[in-house]
Motif scaffolding. Sequence first.
Motif, mmCIF file in Angstrom:
data_model
loop_
_atom_site.group_PDB
_atom_site.id
_atom_site.type_symbol
_atom_site.label_atom_id
_atom_site.label_comp_id
_atom_site.label_asym_id
_atom_site.label_seq_id
_atom_site.Cartn_x
_atom_site.Cartn_y
_atom_site.Cartn_z
ATOM 1 N N LEU A 1 1.174 -0.943 0.524
ATOM 2 C CA LEU A 1 -0.138 0.330 0.361
ATOM 3 C C LEU A 1 0.978 1.428 -0.076
ATOM 4 N N ALA B 1 -0.488 7.541 6.890
ATOM 5 C CA ALA B 1 -1.565 6.537 6.870
ATOM 6 C C ALA B 1 -1.950 5.546 8.774
ATOM 7 N N THR C 1 -3.044 1.773 5.238
ATOM 8 C CA THR C 1 -4.611 2.309 4.721
ATOM 9 C C THR C 1 -3.623 3.547 4.604
ATOM 10 N N HIS D 1 -12.771 7.939 8.252
ATOM 11 C CA HIS D 1 -12.113 7.056 8.595
ATOM 12 C C HIS D 1 -12.304 5.929 9.619
#
Length: 536
Positions: free
Chosen positions: A461, A475, A480, A534
């Motif tokens: 990633l 991240a 992510t 998130h």
Amino acid sequence: MAADVRKRGSPEKAAVASEAEHVEGTSRDEGPRSQGSARARFCGLLPKLLVIAAVPIAAFAFRYYQNGQLLKRHESGLRTLGTEGLFLFSSLDTDHDFYLSPEEFKPIAEKLTGISPPGEYEEEVPQDPNGETLTVEARMQPLLLETMTKSKDGFLGVTHSSLSGLRAWKGPAVPSSVFFASQFRAFLPPKNKLEVGDPWWMVASELNIFTGYLPNNRYHPPTPRGREVIIHSLLSMFHPRPFVKTRFAPQGAVACIRAISDFYYDITFRIHAEFQLNDVPDFPFWFTPGQFTGNIVLSRDASHVREFRLYVPNNRSLNVDMEWLYGASESSNMEVDIGYLPQMELQAMGPSVPSFIEDEEGNIIDSRGAGGDPVQFVFEEIHWRWRTCPLQMPSVGPRWRRSWCTPFSCSGRTLRETVLESSPVLALLNQSFVSSWSLVKELEDLQADVSNSALGHIAGLHLEKYNFPVEMMVALPNGTVIHHINANYFLDQTAMKPEEEDSTMFSFTGGFEDPSTATYIRFLQEGLEKAKEHLL
């Protein structure tokens, strides 16, 4: 008789009455007197109370006046110099009084005149020809060319002459050398740094916002002086052209007492130095290991060295920075790369030993025994008082330093020397982030490791978002990447004029701040905002 009784009793009663009257009179007298005494004491204490109360009031008033004066000076300086000029002035004004002392003005005077006052070097101690000597051995394995980024395309576009010095450097220039123990006196601590754990400069950094970076178009190092001499001599065992002072920060050498005994110091040290591998007619090629570290055990008078080791750490997949020019001038194009050096190490072959041996009568005897074998010395055991000493380079100057960075010369070093020296940035990182860094090679190795698919997925990633040379990312714990910016683009944004910032992705925060710091803080804050989406 009754009359007699009355006569006899009368004086007694009179005495009693007199005493009562006296007591009553005394009481009546003492009442006003005690009240007057209390008033007198209060009047006497009143000035003291007023003085005590006036001290904090006066201090507050003085502080208020002082802040007002500083504010006026700030406004005056802003009108006179503008934002950038005032920032430059404040970077020199170390005590923040809006006046420059001669000591504060010294860096710009040296820059404008080109003349630096003579440095403070310790007197050269003449070597005792009869002193103890130490044999030091150099070990080196050459850089693995296949670890360089340029090797992936077969060094396409890289001229053969550029890498000639690197390719020819297969081992140490001097495999073994003998030093006097007294030469290592340079590793001893100064008089004010005799406590275990206190770091000090062996070779102080001379970089600041006015000196900038040292020139690239050089082939031969300047003559070493003072404590630089022994470091230059040691590094010359690897290559004949070591530069004790690097072109960029971190520059210099620091040391720290790790342990003390009654007669010995155990000192750990860290040195930043580099080598010039090419010579005329080839263009300069700079070889800069991540650091040299090691330790030395020596007596407090430097007459005896028990242990010595200096090495380049090889525990990471890449540990050397390389830069080479495509021209002879400072403005010539430069290429950069990194690679892995398996070994570069100096180690004493044993404790220092006397140059000659005397018998009980003072006669010099052969240092070899009857059988021709060297005399074996027995050394006393050292009883240490231990304490760990993690070494980090002390601050190398003002936390703000403007960077001039082309797309081909930018690296993580540029960030370390600018925003990652900023107190506001460090405070935000410590408060809200787990800050780390990784080499692309290490991420690629993790991605290829089938035994740990979870880490390999996270590494992948990050590699998806990476662009040469450095990518800054925010991240989540699952890998992510929610926000990122390339270092070159970041520096382009911070190099723009303030009137152009409205059209950019990142704008400067208000107030009196370095544009790089303001932009990086904005980048981190935007990352935190995106993380909330998130985490809901």
